[in-house]
Design a protein around this motif. Structure first.
Motif, PDB file in Angstrom:
ATOM      1  N   VAL A  17      -7.051   1.326 -13.356  1.00  0.00           N
ATOM      2  CA  VAL A  17      -6.081   0.115 -13.570  1.00  0.00           C
ATOM      3  C   VAL A  17      -5.813  -0.280 -15.145  1.00  0.00           C
ATOM      4  CG1 VAL A  17      -7.875  -1.532 -13.595  1.00  0.00           C
ATOM      5  CG2 VAL A  17      -5.715  -2.323 -12.977  1.00  0.00           C
ATOM      6  N   TYR A  18      -4.790  -0.604 -15.664  1.00  0.00           N
ATOM      7  CA  TYR A  18      -4.581  -1.053 -17.018  1.00  0.00           C
ATOM      8  C   TYR A  18      -5.421  -2.158 -17.507  1.00  0.00           C
ATOM      9  CZ  TYR A  18      -1.227   2.626 -18.547  1.00  0.00           C
ATOM     10  OH  TYR A  18      -0.798   3.749 -18.752  1.00  0.00           O
ATOM     11  N   LEU A  37       0.689  -1.175   0.126  1.00  0.00           N
ATOM     12  CA  LEU A  37      -0.056  -0.200  -0.118  1.00  0.00           C
ATOM     13  C   LEU A  37       0.838   1.275  -0.015  1.00  0.00           C
ATOM     14  CD1 LEU A  37      -2.864   1.256  -0.082  1.00  0.00           C
ATOM     15  CD2 LEU A  37      -2.625   1.068   2.911  1.00  0.00           C
ATOM     16  N   LEU A  38       0.670   2.120  -1.083  1.00  0.00           N
ATOM     17  CA  LEU A  38       1.567   3.198  -1.229  1.00  0.00           C
ATOM     18  C   LEU A  38       0.509   4.646  -0.834  1.00  0.00           C
ATOM     19  CD1 LEU A  38       2.878   2.071  -4.475  1.00  0.00           C
ATOM     20  CD2 LEU A  38       4.300   1.957  -2.157  1.00  0.00           C
ATOM     21  N   PRO A  39       0.462   5.062   0.303  1.00  0.00           N
ATOM     22  CA  PRO A  39      -0.253   6.342   0.511  1.00  0.00           C
ATOM     23  C   PRO A  39       0.441   7.589   0.006  1.00  0.00           C
ATOM     24  CG  PRO A  39       0.088   4.824   2.622  1.00  0.00           C
ATOM     25  CD  PRO A  39       1.140   4.421   1.635  1.00  0.00           C
ATOM     26  N   ALA A  55       2.458   1.707  -9.407  1.00  0.00           N
ATOM     27  CA  ALA A  55       1.556   1.016  -8.675  1.00  0.00           C
ATOM     28  C   ALA A  55       0.720   0.492  -9.705  1.00  0.00           C
ATOM     29  CB  ALA A  55       0.463   1.993  -8.030  1.00  0.00           C
ATOM     30  N   ASP A  56       0.021  -0.749  -9.328  1.00  0.00           N
ATOM     31  CA  ASP A  56      -0.791  -1.649 -10.490  1.00  0.00           C
ATOM     32  C   ASP A  56      -2.187  -1.096 -10.477  1.00  0.00           C
ATOM     33  OD1 ASP A  56       1.357  -3.670 -10.643  1.00  0.00           O
ATOM     34  OD2 ASP A  56       1.117  -4.093  -8.634  1.00  0.00           O
ATOM     35  N   ALA A  88       0.211   8.566  -8.887  1.00  0.00           N
ATOM     36  CA  ALA A  88       1.243   7.310  -9.296  1.00  0.00           C
ATOM     37  C   ALA A  88       0.960   7.130 -10.674  1.00  0.00           C
ATOM     38  CB  ALA A  88       0.787   6.041  -8.648  1.00  0.00           C
ATOM     39  N   ALA A  89       2.394   6.854 -11.652  1.00  0.00           N
ATOM     40  CA  ALA A  89       2.285   6.766 -12.919  1.00  0.00           C
ATOM     41  C   ALA A  89       1.969   5.092 -13.089  1.00  0.00           C
ATOM     42  CB  ALA A  89       3.564   7.084 -13.389  1.00  0.00           C
TER      43      ALA A  89
END
Length: 286
Positions: free
Chosen positions: A258-259, A125-127, A139-140, A132-133
Motif C-alpha cells: 500500500v502507499y 475485490l479484484l481477483p 487498487a488501493d 495491479a498498478a
C-alpha cells in the motif's frame, strides 16, 4: 502561458524516444503527440525536437526541459493518490487486488464479518494474476505473491502460498508412468509452480494447458490429468486428492502492499488489518 497537457505529452515523448511509443502509452494517435509538442514549442518559443524522417531526437533545449520536467509524473501520481485517499475517507470504498485463489477462498468468506463491524465500508475485490498498478489507482491495497519492488510502497510479508499436485481419486490409482498433466501455457514457465510441475512430469505429457487456474482445476476434475494447485484451493476441492510426489511443492511469499498516504486513511487501515487477519487465520497460508 503554455498548456500543462502539452508539457506532459512532451515528457512522455522525451522518455519513450519516439512518437509511436509515446502515442501507445498515451493511447492517442501519433499525430496528436506531434501536435501537442508543436504547440508547446510555439508557446515557449523554443525548438525542442529535431524532426528527422524516423525519429524525434531532443534538441539541447529539449533535453534541458525534459530534465526540468522529470518530477512531473511523480507529482501527478502524488496528487492522484491524495485525491483517492480523500475519496476513500468520504465514500468508504476500498479496492483490493489479490490472486484469485486467495480472493475467493480466503478473503470473500470473511466479508460478512467485516460488513457487520463496518456497515458503511464498501469493498471492491479484484481477483487477478496481474500485478495491479497502485500508482495508477488500479487498487488501493494489493496482495501479491511476488515481492513489491516499488520503493515508495509500504510492504509487509503476511503469509505463504504452498502448492501440491492434485487429481481425481480414480486418477490416483493409475500407474505413475501413465499420468498426464495439466499446466499453464508456456508464457508462465518461469513460475515456481510451473517449474516444479515440469520437474515432476519428466518426459510425461502435458495434455492440456490454460492461462487461468480455474480452467486447469476444472480439467483435473474431469480426469484430464494432474494439476499443480495452491493447497488453499486443492485441499478444499472434494473432487480432487493430493497425489504423493517425491519432492515438496514450492512456496511463494504473500505480500501486502500500500502507499503510505493511503495507509493513513481509516478505511484503508481497517481493511489492511482485516486482510492480515484473514490470511494469518488460514493454516494453509501460514
Amino acid at each position: 502561458m503554455f498548456d500543462w497537457q502539452d508539457l506532459y505529452f512532451f515528457t512522455v515523448l522525451a522518455r519513450t524516444q519516439s512518437l509511436s511509443a509515446a502515442a501507445r502509452e498515451l493511447n492517442v494517435e501519433h499525430a496528436t503527440v506531434g501536435r501537442r509538442v508543436d504547440a508547446l514549442e510555439k508557446a515557449l518559443g523554443l525548438r525542442l525536437v529535431d524532426r528527422l524522417p524516423r525519429s524525434r531526437p531532443l534538441t539541447e533545449e529539449g533535453r534541458a526541459l525534459a530534465a526540468l520536467a522529470e518530477g512531473m509524473n511523480t507529482l501527478a501520481s502524488d496528487v492522484e493518490r491524495l485525491s483517492r485517499m480523500a475519496a476513500i475517507d468520504v465514500a468508504g470504498t476500498v479496492k483490493i487486488s489479490a490472486p484469485p485463489s486467495i480472493a475467493t477462498h480466503c478473503i470473500t468468506p470473511h466479508i460478512p464479518r467485516l460488513r457487520a463491524l463496518h456497515p458503511r465500508l464498501n469493498i471492491v475485490l479484484l481477483p487477478s494474476t496481474k500485478v495491479a498498478a497502485l500508482d495508477k489507482g488500479e487498487a488501493d491495497i494489493a496482495i501479491r505473491t511476488v515481492r513489491p519492488e516499488e520503493n515508495a510502497l509500504v510492504r509487509r510479508k503476511i503469509g505463504k502460498v504452498r502448492f501440491g499436485l492434485y487429481a481425481t481419486s480414480s486418477f490416483k490409482n493409475l500407474a505413475e508412468e501413465r499420468w498426464t498433466f495439466i499446466a499453464y501455457d508456456q508464457a508462465r514457465d518461469h513460475l515456481p509452480q510451473q517449474v516444479w510441475l515440469h520437474q515432476l512430469r519428466g518426459n510425461r505429457s502435458v495434455v492440456f494447458a490454460a492461462s487461468d487456474l480455474a480452467s486447469q482445476q476444472m480439467a483435473a476434475r474431469l480426469d484430464v490429468g494432474a494439476v499443480v494447485l495452491p493447497t488453499i484451493l486443492g485441499d478444499q476441492d472434494p473432487s480432487l486428492v493430493r497425489l504423493p510426489v517425491s519432492t515438496e511443492g514450492p512456496t511463494r511469499d504473500v505480500w501486502l502492499a500500500v502507499y503510505p498516504d493511503l495507509r493513513r486513511s481509516p478505511a484503508v487501515k481497517v481493511v489492511m488489518d482485516f486482510l492480515v487477519d484473514c490470511i494469518q487465520a488460514e493454516p494453509r497460508l501460514g
